[in-house]
Design a protein around this motif. Structure first.
Motif, PDB file in Angstrom:
ATOM      1  N   ARG A  62      14.568  -3.932  41.749  1.00  0.00           N
ATOM      2  CA  ARG A  62      13.747  -3.667  40.556  1.00  0.00           C
ATOM      3  C   ARG A  62      13.364  -2.187  40.474  1.00  0.00           C
ATOM      4  NH1 ARG A  62      12.575  -9.165  41.370  1.00  0.00           N
ATOM      5  NH2 ARG A  62      11.168  -8.879  43.111  1.00  0.00           N
ATOM      6  N   SER A  84      13.365  -3.588  33.931  1.00  0.00           N
ATOM      7  CA  SER A  84      13.801  -4.102  35.239  1.00  0.00           C
ATOM      8  C   SER A  84      12.669  -4.822  35.965  1.00  0.00           C
ATOM      9  CB  SER A  84      14.354  -2.979  36.113  1.00  0.00           C
ATOM     10  OG  SER A  84      13.332  -2.135  36.564  1.00  0.00           O
ATOM     11  N   ALA A  87      22.651  -3.180  35.469  1.00  0.00           N
ATOM     12  CA  ALA A  87      21.904  -3.769  36.585  1.00  0.00           C
ATOM     13  C   ALA A  87      22.843  -4.183  37.711  1.00  0.00           C
ATOM     14  CB  ALA A  87      21.093  -4.962  36.101  1.00  0.00           C
ATOM     15  N   GLY A 140      16.283  -0.167  39.392  1.00  0.00           N
ATOM     16  CA  GLY A 140      16.575  -0.500  38.004  1.00  0.00           C
ATOM     17  C   GLY A 140      15.723   0.259  37.013  1.00  0.00           C
TER      18      GLY A 140
END
Length: 160
Positions: free
Chosen positions: A100, A110, A135, A103
């Motif tokens: 995350r 994200s 992603a 991202g």
């Protein structure tokens, strides 16, 4: 001997042939380029039961790393984390957190990915990635850095 990886794409539309699966083949290509033995991606419809069954099948075939793409968001059919949780023996929250965090360089969205990462004993690393190609590329880059060490540890390697 290369580590074995498997990729599972979770998407109702791709499973029905209504949309081309781009994330799964990208993950496979990146993993192969990094030296993993990786079969072509398997596509399953959304749903916790479908994800659980696909994960168990990949693990039964001896995969050391299983990567899912798709189904990690917040729509009503996004149930990849729920299916994954049924299979995991031990969580590795730091990997999901790093996915995350990385991202965020692509999108602030994200942070709403609910993807999990963890271990299925005795020796499989399972990681959920979102379905977008950005992603997938970002996530596989993280896994290429971490998975060999994790898999070596699961096989009894030293903590070096």
């Amino acid at each position: 001997m290369p580590h074995t990886a498997r990729v599972i794409t979770v998407s109702d539309r791709s499973a029905a042939g209504l949309r081309e699966d781009r994330g799964g083949p990208l993950a496979v290509s990146l993993l192969r380029d990094a030296g993993f033995d990786c079969a072509d991606a398997v596509v399953v419809p959304d749903g916790a039961d479908n994800v659980e069954a696909a994960l168990r099948a990949a693990i039964a075939r001896g995969a050391g790393l299983v990567v899912t793409t798709g189904g990690t968001g917040i729509t009503p059919t996004d149930r990849t984390p729920e299916g994954t949780a049924r299979v995991l023996d031990r969580d590795l929250p730091g990997i999901a957190e790093e996915l995350r965090r990385r991202g965020l360089t692509d999108t602030p969205l994200s942070v709403i990915s609910r993807g999990l990462a963890g271990i299925v004993d005795p020796g499989t690393l399972v990681v959920n990635l979102p379905g977008s190609t950005r992603a997938v590329a970002s996530g596989v880059a993280v896994l290429i850095e971490l998975a060999p060490h994790v898999l070596d540890q699961l096989a009894g390697g030293d903590h070096s």
